[in-house]
Scaffold this active site. Structure first.
Site, mmCIF file in Angstrom:
data_model
loop_
_atom_site.group_PDB
_atom_site.id
_atom_site.type_symbol
_atom_site.label_atom_id
_atom_site.label_comp_id
_atom_site.label_asym_id
_atom_site.label_seq_id
_atom_site.Cartn_x
_atom_site.Cartn_y
_atom_site.Cartn_z
ATOM 1 N N LYS A 160 19.944 13.803 3.804
ATOM 2 C CA LYS A 160 19.577 12.386 3.836
ATOM 3 C C LYS A 160 20.794 11.523 4.145
ATOM 4 C CE LYS A 160 16.346 11.067 0.923
ATOM 5 N NZ LYS A 160 15.600 10.713 -0.303
ATOM 6 N N LYS A 239 5.438 4.797 5.922
ATOM 7 C CA LYS A 239 4.172 4.577 5.235
ATOM 8 C C LYS A 239 3.109 4.056 6.199
ATOM 9 C CE LYS A 239 6.980 3.285 1.273
ATOM 10 N NZ LYS A 239 7.532 2.142 0.515
ATOM 11 N N ARG A 293 14.163 -5.941 -1.204
ATOM 12 C CA ARG A 293 13.510 -6.948 -0.366
ATOM 13 C C ARG A 293 12.028 -6.963 -0.694
ATOM 14 N NH1 ARG A 293 10.883 -3.397 2.860
ATOM 15 N NH2 ARG A 293 11.941 -1.477 3.444
#
Length: 479
Positions: A160, A239, A293
């Site tokens: 990652k 998503k 955010r």
């Protein structure tokens, strides 16, 4: 309260922010690039200012955005999501220019933007994290560190990016040769996407569920949660469908929400944010990250709680306390959000720019649309492909699914390919109806792509409308 707010974004999220600001009596300023001059957010704001020729580069220019705010007399800047929303330097530069940044302070954005630092903060606070490494060294030393981690924890393993986000800079590895290969590939991808090639390793959970918790925190020490969202249905870590609340046992639900509040306090969070977790098959949850955010999927939380998250963001940034306590937050029903994109699912979800010849949106009870598209709008090829977010509400899961089925069948967009026909397949899928889905759902349901293209008659009608608009009359009408 501010008198004028500049929205440093475009599309549906810019319109979403403008609406809440205007309800608070705040004048709004839209920014745009010349290549985006027909965008709807320009029409919705009280005033608009062009910040450059574009494409994309001017939306990312901190200097031009701050100059636009100063020129128009704006006192605050809301970054929305994407672009500069999670750039700590943007928050810092706004403050230095005497402007209020509607979001967390630079240190919080910086700490949570580094996946390694975020993991360290959470582990120190006693919050469960998935086994992982510090930042790997470059070259052969990093490969040796990766090998030792694999020997201890086994596969699968994820490589990652430290500064990752949006599913970029992530590589799955099932054996050592693949892991060593993915180290180089992830570094290269991270360098291109984030300007930072640092990576680390994380033990991969098999078919986890992705659950997140919405939090709000003010300057007066108040931190609350607004429940959970299930965001497990993803494509390449992006998503696609979001559901509130997540379908969790009550004990697990309470624990994960309390842990999210604990995480927010651990990193001194301020404003709206999302604490994300992965859950295994035994409902054990592990900290994943904090998104600093407003999220794309915030609408499902708003629908089941009645709380305007953007309004709370603006209030907090103006120095006011939260307008509600944890005891005031109530949950009712189920909400499902779909991201309607201008993409062709049958062609590997390739972007589909072009002119929207027909746009007939659905409506009715329990239907919410957050969009930035209109009939005749030419979708630029330079920007995000999302056209509209569709959110439906039902008192129960089944009612929400039934409503979603009805709404999708009455949603017509012609002239470009969209993800609507793909969602029509999902909403009929027995596993979706039974809430049997995890992060592998899209990959394990390839048959969902076996659908017929949109009704040809609709395309013919779209062409006819286009010709009528071009000629000023119906060329096929009898004289």
């Amino acid at each position: 309260m501010f008198k004028k707010l500049l929205v440093a974004n475009r599309g549906e999220i810019a319109i979403r922010i403008i609406r809440s600001a205007q309800e608070l009596g705040i004048k709004t300023v839209a920014i745009y690039e010349e290549t985006d001059k027909t965008a709807m957010h320009i029409m919705r704001a009280d005033e608009a200012i062009c910040i450059g020729s574009g494409p994309r580069k001017d939306y990312l220019s901190i200097e031009r955005i701050i100059q636009a705010a100063q020129t128009t007399g704006a006192e605050a800047i809301h970054p929305g999501y994407g672009f500069l929303a999670e750039n700590p330097n943007f928050s810092k530069k706004c403050t230095e220019a005497g402007l209020v940044f509607v979001g967390p302070p630079p240190k919080v954005i910086s700490d949570m933007g580094s996946k390694v630092v975020a993991r360290e903060i959470m582990a120190k606070a006693g919050i469960p994290v998935i086994p992982g490494t510090p930042v790997l060294d470059d070259g052969e030393a990093g490969e040796q560190q990766a090998t030792r981690f694999a020997e201890r924890y086994g596969f699968p393993i994820m490589v990652k990016a430290v500064a990752g986000g949006g599913g970029r800079g992530i590589r799955f590895s099932n054996d050592l040769p693949e892991l060593l290969k993915n180290l180089k590939m992830a570094r290269s991808e991270a360098k291109m996407a984030f300007g930072n090639d640092q990576v680390y390793l994380e033990k991969s959970l098999v078919k986890p569920r992705h659950v997140e918790v919405q939090i709000l925190a003010d300057d007066f020490g108040n931190v609350i949660h607004l429940g959970t969202r299930n965001c497990s249905i993803q494509r390449r870590h992006q998503k696609m469908i979001e559901i509130a609340p997540a379908n969790l046992p009550k004990l697990v639900l309470n624990r994960i929400c309390d842990t999210a509040v604990q995480a927010a306090r651990a990193c001194n969070y301020l404003n709206a944010g999302t604490v994300e977790f992965l859950l295994d098959e035994e409902d054990r949850f592990y900290f994943l990250e904090v998104n600093t955010r407003i999220q794309v999927e915030h609408t499902v939380t708003e629908v089941i709680t009645g709380v305007d998250l953007v309004r709370e963001q603006i209030r907090i940034a103006s120095g006011q306390p939260l307008s509600l306590s944890q005891e005031d937050v109530t949950f009712r029903g189920v909400a499902i959000e779909l991201r309607i994109n201008a993409e062709d699912p049958k062609n590997n979800f390739m972007a589909s720019p072009g002119v929207v010849q027909i746009y007939m949106s659905p409506g009715g009870h329990g239907t919410r649309l957050d969009g930035a598209v209109y009939q005749g709008y030419e979708i630029p090829r330079y920007y995000d492909s999302m056209l509209v977010k569709l959110t439906v509400y039902g008192f129960t899961w089944r009612e929400a699914v039934d409503r979603l089925h009805r709404v999708l069948n009455s949603f017509a967009i012609a002239g470009v390919k969209t993800t609507i026909p793909y969602y029509k397949q999902i909403v009929k899928d027995p596993d979706f109806i039974a809430q049997r889905f995890d992060t592998s759902y899209i990959e394990t349901h390839p048959h969902l792509l076996d659908y017929q293209e949109e009704v040809p008659e609709l395309e013919k009608l779209a062409s006819l409308v286009a010709e009528i608009n071009a000629y000023g009359y119906n060329p096929y009408a009898e004289s």
